[in-house]
Design a protein around this motif. Structure first.
Motif, PDB file in Angstrom:
ATOM      1  N   SER A   1      -4.723  -9.249  40.809  1.00 13.09           N
ATOM      2  CA  SER A   1      -5.222  -8.078  40.343  1.00 13.09           C
ATOM      3  C   SER A   1      -4.682  -6.876  41.162  1.00 13.09           C
ATOM      4  O   SER A   1      -3.935  -6.008  40.794  1.00 13.09           O
ATOM      5  CB  SER A   1      -6.506  -7.870  40.022  1.00 13.09           C
TER       6      SER A   1
ATOM      7  N   PHE B   1       0.622  -2.730  29.517  1.00  6.03           N
ATOM      8  CA  PHE B   1      -0.338  -3.566  29.182  1.00  6.03           C
ATOM      9  C   PHE B   1      -0.134  -4.818  28.640  1.00  6.03           C
ATOM     10  O   PHE B   1      -0.616  -5.892  28.950  1.00  6.03           O
ATOM     11  CB  PHE B   1      -1.245  -2.728  28.183  1.00  6.03           C
TER      12      PHE B   1
ATOM     13  N   LEU C   1       1.254  -7.464  31.147  1.00  4.13           N
ATOM     14  CA  LEU C   1       0.255  -7.987  31.765  1.00  4.13           C
ATOM     15  C   LEU C   1      -0.468  -8.720  30.991  1.00  4.13           C
ATOM     16  O   LEU C   1      -0.791  -9.864  31.378  1.00  4.13           O
ATOM     17  CB  LEU C   1      -0.688  -6.774  32.089  1.00  4.13           C
ATOM     18  N   LEU C   2      -0.782  -8.474  29.799  1.00  2.35           N
ATOM     19  CA  LEU C   2      -1.561  -9.367  28.875  1.00  2.35           C
ATOM     20  C   LEU C   2      -0.954 -10.752  28.649  1.00  2.35           C
ATOM     21  O   LEU C   2      -1.365 -11.871  28.813  1.00  2.35           O
ATOM     22  CB  LEU C   2      -2.150  -8.742  27.659  1.00  2.35           C
TER      23      LEU C   2
ATOM     24  N   GLY D   1      -1.683 -13.485  30.909  1.00  2.00           N
ATOM     25  CA  GLY D   1      -2.232 -14.350  30.547  1.00  2.00           C
ATOM     26  C   GLY D   1      -1.661 -15.812  30.199  1.00  2.00           C
ATOM     27  O   GLY D   1      -2.574 -16.812  30.429  1.00  2.00           O
TER      28      GLY D   1
ATOM     29  N   PHE E   1     -10.324 -12.938  28.823  1.00  2.00           N
ATOM     30  CA  PHE E   1      -9.206 -12.510  29.546  1.00  2.00           C
ATOM     31  C   PHE E   1      -8.622 -11.186  28.937  1.00  2.00           C
ATOM     32  O   PHE E   1      -8.352 -10.376  29.700  1.00  2.00           O
ATOM     33  CB  PHE E   1      -8.266 -13.569  29.691  1.00  2.00           C
TER      34      PHE E   1
ATOM     35  N   TYR F   1     -11.007  -8.522  30.221  1.00  4.87           N
ATOM     36  CA  TYR F   1     -10.955  -8.332  31.781  1.00  4.87           C
ATOM     37  C   TYR F   1      -9.522  -7.500  31.768  1.00  4.87           C
ATOM     38  O   TYR F   1      -9.555  -6.453  32.429  1.00  4.87           O
ATOM     39  CB  TYR F   1     -10.560  -9.723  32.308  1.00  4.87           C
ATOM     40  N   THR F   2      -8.562  -7.818  31.104  1.00  9.04           N
ATOM     41  CA  THR F   2      -7.157  -6.961  31.312  1.00  9.04           C
ATOM     42  C   THR F   2      -7.473  -5.457  30.755  1.00  9.04           C
ATOM     43  O   THR F   2      -6.874  -4.790  31.334  1.00  9.04           O
ATOM     44  CB  THR F   2      -6.275  -7.938  30.271  1.00  9.04           C
TER      45      THR F   2
ATOM     46  N   TYR G   1      -6.995  -2.775  33.358  1.00  9.18           N
ATOM     47  CA  TYR G   1      -5.832  -1.817  32.984  1.00  9.18           C
ATOM     48  C   TYR G   1      -6.346  -0.182  33.217  1.00  9.18           C
ATOM     49  O   TYR G   1      -5.786   0.469  33.263  1.00  9.18           O
ATOM     50  CB  TYR G   1      -5.139  -1.907  31.833  1.00  9.18           C
TER      51      TYR G   1
END
Length: 261
Positions: free
Chosen positions: A29, A60, A63-64, A68, A110, A113-114, A118
């Motif tokens: 992270s 975003f 990242l996701l 993920g 998840f 959390y993302t 973010y």
């Protein structure tokens, strides 16, 4: 035990969360925050011009979906480990409970959390941007936008295949999953094309070229409908995803049989 009990499931979920390598999650992270901060600061630099309006949404989704997919592909590593698998497969819980526990961790939890990560990241990154570039910042993430909401839906769709691959494949799960998915959907596409080519034979002058003098066939509308997927097509798609999850669940049970548990 192959039945579901809520109290036992909650204990399994709590145990799975505690068994996550918190240091790896923290370092990953922080590393992503550092990379994202550099991108934010560079995007609003005077030499770079105005910040991209969709930069936050795009980062975003990267990242996701990217993070993920990697995280999901490793969620069953302990089950494939030569020593740890005996501890995991002999936990006092049913296969359905361990299956649902790790699905929740890698899918809805998840995503939550993302979003939180973010939000914290963009506050920190925009603070540095404003500090370095006279108040210039990157537009904030828009969770309600079509781009983000569609991306989250796509993550849940892709997650099904990666989650199943994490159970089926003992090593290089993500690479093998994408390769298997590519082969499957490529074969499916070829079969569909051959079927449409035979049915609409007079609409083509060659293998791929439609006949301009023949009746116009809107192949995209045939596949997806005039206004997108019809309700029965969405229902069939949902049924297919549930079928993949069911096969993954059977694969989880098969691991017990292979290990003689």
């Amino acid at each position: 035990m192959n039945y579901f009990q809520l109290s036992r499931f909650l204990r399994v979920l709590a145990n799975d969360l505690l068994l996550l390598d918190s240091r790896r999650v923290l370092f990953a992270s922080l590393g992503l925050v550092a990379i994202g901060t550099l991108i934010y600061v560079a995007s609003v630099a005077p030499s770079a011009g105005a910040a991209l309006p969709q930069l936050a949404n795009l980062m975003f989704l990267v990242l996701l979906i990217g993070g993920g997919s990697i995280f999901t592909s490793m969620i069953f590593n302990d089950m494939h480990h030569p020593l740890e698998r005996f501890h995991y497969l002999t936990l006092p819980c049913s296969n359905l409970e361990r299956f649902l526990s790790r699905y929740l961790i890698t899918a809805p939890l998840f995503v939550a959390y993302t979003v939180v990560l973010y939000r914290i990241f963009e506050m920190f990154a925009n603070f540095l941007c404003a500090l370095f570039w006279d108040g210039e910042t990157v537009p904030l993430l828009e969770p309600g936008s079509d781009m983000v909401s569609n991306g989250i839906q796509e993550y849940f769709l892709l997650h099904v295949f990666v989650f199943a691959g994490a159970i089926w494949f003992r090593s290089y799960a993500l690479i093998k999953t994408w390769f298997a998915a590519f082969v499957f959907f490529a074969a499916l596409g070829i079969v569909c094309f051959v079927a449409m080519r035979i049915v609409y034979w007079d609409s083509f002058v060659s293998l791929f070229t439609p006949n301009p003098a023949g009746p116009y066939i809107n192949f995209e509308a045939l596949a997806f409908g005039e206004d997108g997927l019809a309700w029965y097509q969405k229902l069939l798609g949902l049924g297919f995803l549930l079928w993949v999850l069911f096969l993954a669940y059977l694969g989880l049970r098969e691991h017990e049989v292979q290990d003689g548990l």
